[in-house]
Design a protein around this motif. Structure first.
Motif, short mmCIF file in Angstrom:
data_model
loop_
_atom_site.label_atom_id
_atom_site.label_comp_id
_atom_site.label_asym_id
_atom_site.label_seq_id
_atom_site.Cartn_x
_atom_site.Cartn_y
_atom_site.Cartn_z
N GLU A 59 91.55 122.56 40.79
CA GLU A 59 91.76 123.23 39.79
C GLU A 59 91.85 123.34 38.50
O GLU A 59 91.73 123.42 36.84
CB GLU A 59 93.52 124.24 40.31
CG GLU A 59 93.92 125.26 39.26
CD GLU A 59 95.37 125.77 39.90
OE1 GLU A 59 95.73 125.26 41.39
OE2 GLU A 59 96.29 127.09 39.40
N LYS A 119 88.05 115.63 40.38
CA LYS A 119 87.42 116.98 40.74
C LYS A 119 87.20 117.37 41.98
O LYS A 119 87.71 118.44 42.64
CB LYS A 119 85.49 116.80 40.58
CG LYS A 119 85.77 116.43 39.20
CD LYS A 119 84.33 116.54 38.32
CE LYS A 119 83.81 115.96 37.03
NZ LYS A 119 82.78 115.00 36.50
N LEU A 170 89.98 124.01 34.50
CA LEU A 170 90.30 123.88 33.44
C LEU A 170 89.78 123.18 32.47
O LEU A 170 89.54 123.49 31.70
CB LEU A 170 92.16 123.26 33.79
CG LEU A 170 92.96 123.52 32.27
CD1 LEU A 170 93.47 125.22 32.13
CD2 LEU A 170 94.76 122.85 32.59
N ARG A 178 92.97 114.16 34.79
CA ARG A 178 94.78 114.43 34.46
C ARG A 178 94.56 115.00 33.15
O ARG A 178 93.37 114.64 32.14
CB ARG A 178 95.16 113.42 34.46
CG ARG A 178 95.26 112.81 35.93
CD ARG A 178 96.48 111.35 35.61
NE ARG A 178 96.99 110.96 34.88
CZ ARG A 178 98.07 110.79 35.39
NH1 ARG A 178 98.35 111.31 36.67
NH2 ARG A 178 99.04 110.77 34.49
N ALA A 179 96.20 115.56 32.78
CA ALA A 179 95.66 116.17 30.89
C ALA A 179 96.22 114.86 30.13
O ALA A 179 95.66 114.92 28.65
CB ALA A 179 97.11 116.79 31.01
N ASP A 180 96.50 113.43 30.76
CA ASP A 180 97.06 112.33 29.35
C ASP A 180 94.94 111.98 29.67
O ASP A 180 95.22 110.45 29.15
CB ASP A 180 97.58 111.50 29.89
CG ASP A 180 97.63 111.07 31.52
OD1 ASP A 180 96.87 111.21 32.54
OD2 ASP A 180 98.56 110.20 31.74
N ALA A 181 94.07 112.32 29.89
CA ALA A 181 92.90 111.75 29.78
C ALA A 181 92.39 111.47 28.46
O ALA A 181 92.16 112.47 27.85
CB ALA A 181 91.50 112.91 30.81
#
Lengths: 173, 149
Positions: free
Chosen positions: B32, B27, B36, B111-114
């Motif tokens: 940013e 974090k 999100l 991350r987006a793939d978390a």
């Protein structure tokens, strides 16, 4: 309660003071570090989240899938995947199984997919990435045609490729 | 809870502090992406999302350090703050699950793939609340009183 020492008011106040001090130190550190960051990674104190595509989708009542949910849907043959970008962008590279349905041509071309669709068909829509709203607008349009199980993938092609997702080129899904 | 063996209390301090110190790294590194993740909870008005993204990781860092190495009163404060944060996180994750929002919790990775949040996050948070409360009660009891000789 026998044998227990009653908690004094002063102890509570000192604890509250310690909590306040800890929170104040965190605010000071966060502010200092954010101010000292390079401009490219500095976060403004107030962001424009109301105009973010995910916020717009939430307000429009369109469910959102993030990367894991998009992967599941792309792999699920029961889900119809629509690419809302223009045809040339679609042919340059699209998600596996995605079919081209550009926002500007949706009214005219939706009939091409009539054999695949019922009002209950799960549909995933995407476009270029978080900065485009074509997929959201397409989802709203499709809902207007009576489709109920719509999901927006706001990450789009940009996020999909950034995280190593396969891309198909050409005019076929 | 109030009479845990000192060894268990040390383990609880290490577990709670370790998790929060680990949680703040991503974090702080990318505020940013964390903003999100905060926005995806759809709980805060947009005006407050960045404020939380800027400050919250540092609260996690300082509270984690306090639980691990601080004297009793500051340790109690750190544990109490962590208990409060965990309670808020648990409510927020529950609301996401109830509303069918398929978002990652944003706890340890931005991350987006978390992994997407599920009931396991609630179980884990429940256990952490129990541990942090045990640390709090122990530290609060040990904190020196001004009236003491």
């Amino acid at each position: 309660m026998t044998g227990r020492t009653p908690v004094r008011r002063g102890e509570i106040l000192r604890l509250a003071g310690a909590c306040a001090g800890l929170l104040a130190a965190a605010v000071a550190l966060g502010t200092a570090v954010n101010t000292l960051r390079p401009a490219s990674s500095r976060l403004p104190w107030v962001g424009d989240w109301e105009h973010h595509v995910e916020s717009k989708a939430f307000r429009a009542g369109i469910p959102v899938a993030f990367l894991a949910g998009a992967r599941d849907r792309v792999e699920n043959p029961a889900v119809v995947v629509f690419d809302a970008r223009i045809r040339e962008q679609y042919e340059a590279g699209h998600l596996p199984r995605a079919r081209s349905l550009p926002l500007g041509e949706a009214d005219r071309r939706l009939g091409d997919y009539a054999s695949l669709l019922t009002p209950d068909t799960p549909i995933l829509v995407y476009c270029g990435g978080a900065d485009c709203t074509d997929a959201l607008e397409l989802a709203v349009k499709l809902r207007g045609y009576g489709f109920q199980k719509l999901t927006l993938y706001p990450g789009g092609v940009a996020e999909w490729t950034e995280y190593g997702g396969k891309i198909r080129e050409g005019g076929q899904p | 809870m109030s009479r845990l063996h000192p060894a268990y209390l040390w383990l609880a301090r290490i577990a709670v502090a370790g998790l929060f110190l680990a949680a703040c790294i991503a974090k702080i590194r990318d505020p940013e992406l964390f903003a999100l993740a905060v926005n995806r909870y759809r709980i805060l008005p947009g005006e407050f999302v960045n404020l939380v993204a800027i400050v919250l990781p540092w609260i996690e860092l300082l509270a984690g350090l306090a639980v691990l190495v601080a004297p009793a009163r500051l340790r109690a404060a750190g544990a109490l703050v962590i208990t409060g944060m965990l309670s808020v996180f648990t409510i927020a994750i529950s609301l996401n699950l109830l509303r069918g929002i398929e978002a990652s919790c944003g706890c340890f990775s931005t991350r987006a793939d978390a992994a997407v949040s599920d009931a396991w996050n609630l179980v884990r948070n429940g256990a952490l609340i129990w541990l942090s409360l045990a640390v709090f009660l122990d530290a609060f009891r040990r904190a020196p009183s001004k009236e003491s000789p």
